[in-house]
Design a protein around this motif. Structure first.
Motif, mmCIF file in Angstrom:
data_model
loop_
_atom_site.group_PDB
_atom_site.id
_atom_site.type_symbol
_atom_site.label_atom_id
_atom_site.label_comp_id
_atom_site.label_asym_id
_atom_site.label_seq_id
_atom_site.Cartn_x
_atom_site.Cartn_y
_atom_site.Cartn_z
ATOM 1 N N GLY A 1 -10.884 -53.239 52.241
ATOM 2 C CA GLY A 1 -11.850 -53.591 53.165
ATOM 3 C C GLY A 1 -11.804 -54.985 53.583
ATOM 4 O O GLY A 1 -12.958 -55.607 54.360
ATOM 5 N N VAL A 2 -10.798 -55.566 53.377
ATOM 6 C CA VAL A 2 -10.662 -57.026 54.140
ATOM 7 C C VAL A 2 -10.472 -56.805 55.837
ATOM 8 O O VAL A 2 -9.830 -56.026 56.263
ATOM 9 N N GLN A 3 -11.265 -57.984 56.404
ATOM 10 C CA GLN A 3 -11.488 -58.042 57.721
ATOM 11 C C GLN A 3 -11.012 -59.117 58.294
ATOM 12 O O GLN A 3 -11.538 -60.099 57.873
ATOM 13 N N VAL A 4 -10.230 -59.186 59.413
ATOM 14 C CA VAL A 4 -9.603 -59.960 59.935
ATOM 15 C C VAL A 4 -9.740 -60.013 61.593
ATOM 16 O O VAL A 4 -9.268 -59.189 62.130
ATOM 17 N N LEU A 5 -10.432 -61.021 62.061
ATOM 18 C CA LEU A 5 -10.878 -60.805 63.250
ATOM 19 C C LEU A 5 -10.012 -61.716 64.490
ATOM 20 O O LEU A 5 -9.019 -62.523 63.984
ATOM 21 N N PRO A 6 -10.123 -61.332 65.512
ATOM 22 C CA PRO A 6 -9.481 -62.050 66.613
ATOM 23 C C PRO A 6 -9.104 -63.579 66.408
ATOM 24 O O PRO A 6 -9.981 -64.349 66.361
ATOM 25 N N GLY A 7 -7.868 -63.757 66.571
ATOM 26 C CA GLY A 7 -7.573 -65.298 66.657
ATOM 27 C C GLY A 7 -7.362 -65.984 65.267
ATOM 28 O O GLY A 7 -6.946 -67.144 65.102
ATOM 29 N N SER B 1 -13.303 -65.054 63.249
ATOM 30 C CA SER B 1 -12.280 -65.533 64.342
ATOM 31 C C SER B 1 -12.014 -66.772 64.377
ATOM 32 O O SER B 1 -12.683 -67.691 64.088
ATOM 33 N N GLY B 2 -10.916 -66.940 64.637
ATOM 34 C CA GLY B 2 -10.114 -68.363 64.836
ATOM 35 C C GLY B 2 -9.889 -69.064 63.311
ATOM 36 O O GLY B 2 -9.531 -70.341 63.521
ATOM 37 N N ALA B 3 -10.029 -68.416 62.491
ATOM 38 C CA ALA B 3 -9.903 -69.095 60.837
ATOM 39 C C ALA B 3 -8.411 -69.234 60.784
ATOM 40 O O ALA B 3 -7.700 -68.373 60.980
ATOM 41 N N ILE B 4 -8.045 -70.409 59.950
ATOM 42 C CA ILE B 4 -6.778 -70.525 59.914
ATOM 43 C C ILE B 4 -6.699 -70.616 58.276
ATOM 44 O O ILE B 4 -7.249 -71.666 57.673
ATOM 45 N N ILE B 5 -5.787 -69.616 57.498
ATOM 46 C CA ILE B 5 -5.692 -69.863 56.124
ATOM 47 C C ILE B 5 -4.043 -70.106 56.048
ATOM 48 O O ILE B 5 -3.257 -69.302 56.391
ATOM 49 N N ALA C 1 -15.993 -68.480 57.846
ATOM 50 C CA ALA C 1 -16.554 -68.395 59.206
ATOM 51 C C ALA C 1 -15.716 -68.804 60.276
ATOM 52 O O ALA C 1 -14.446 -69.245 60.000
ATOM 53 N N PRO C 2 -15.895 -68.420 61.442
ATOM 54 C CA PRO C 2 -15.173 -68.812 62.467
ATOM 55 C C PRO C 2 -14.878 -70.288 62.554
ATOM 56 O O PRO C 2 -15.540 -71.080 62.381
ATOM 57 N N GLY C 3 -13.505 -70.346 63.081
ATOM 58 C CA GLY C 3 -13.064 -72.024 62.905
ATOM 59 C C GLY C 3 -12.741 -72.687 61.936
ATOM 60 O O GLY C 3 -12.519 -73.827 61.840
ATOM 61 N N VAL C 4 -12.948 -71.991 60.786
ATOM 62 C CA VAL C 4 -12.542 -72.786 59.475
ATOM 63 C C VAL C 4 -11.063 -72.764 59.496
ATOM 64 O O VAL C 4 -10.198 -72.205 59.816
#
Length: 211
Positions: free
Chosen positions: A111-117, A134-138, A151-154
């Motif tokens: 159920g993991v969800q990975v959004l655009p970017g 969106s746009g998170a960098i791990i 959240a976005p941009g993390v």
């Protein structure tokens, strides 16, 4: 009643993004669950189910669920739905945007969800039902627990450890090798440079305007 194959739980903003991703991947979406019908174009052609009880009319062996409920601090519906339907034998589909970059050597739970970017590097482990927005960098070798929202941009530098049910707000930055406990809220824009104990809240520094 025909089995709809994939059922989306919810019809709000997060659900719209997920259905859009599934359509881009040419994955058949059969139905969505919402107390109110929606005429949003992204849900066009999907069967409407008015309640969670309607999901149980379909065999868990032939039906895959997508958790379309978003996650905000203090809100637990997403986690509760995942746990309750999992206990009934339903499986939750991973949803990965074609515009995301996910290493072959990363491990993603159910159920993991990975959004655009979003970018997920080698050695990363992400627990079930977590959103990488969106746009998170791990970066490499991070471990993120179940039921989290990044959240976005993390930006999360290498070897960060995050517990379960953690919300990391938009644009937050976590330096390498720190540990974040369970049920932590990191505010939008925060810069985290030290370990954070469970059940704590981290707020970003506030600028001071001199008159």
């Amino acid at each position: 009643m025909n089995t709809p194959n994939t059922i989306i739980l919810g019809a709000g903003g997060h659900a719209k993004v997920l259905v859009d991703i599934l359509r881009q991947r040419e994955h058949f979406c059969g139905a969505f669950v919402s107390p109110m019908f929606t005429s949003e174009p992204v849900f066009s052609g999907l069967q409407w189910l008015a309640s969670d009880d309607d999901v149980c009319k379909f065999s868990s062996g032939n039906t895959v669920l997508v958790n379309g409920i978003g996650m905000l601090p203090g809100k637990h519906l997403r986690k509760e739905l995942f746990l309750s339907f999992s206990a009934l034998g339903y499986r939750f589909k991973k949803v990965i945007s074609p515009q995301a970059i996910v290493s072959t050597y990363a491990e993603l739970g159910d159920g993991v969800q990975v959004l655009p970017g979003a970018i997920i590097q080698a050695g990363v482990v992400i627990g079930a039902n977590t959103i990488i927005n969106s746009g998170a960098i791990i970066e490499h070798d991070c471990v993120i627990g179940e039921h989290c929202h990044i959240a976005p941009g993390v930006t999360m530098s290498g070897q960060v450890s995050v517990g379960t049910s953690v919300h990391i707000g938009t644009g937050a930055n976590l330096i390498q090798s720190i540990s974040v406990g369970e049920d932590v809220v990191v505010g939008a824009g925060a810069i985290v440079t030290k370990n954070v104990d469970s059940f704590k809240k981290v707020y970003p520094a506030r600028g001071i305007i001199k008159r």
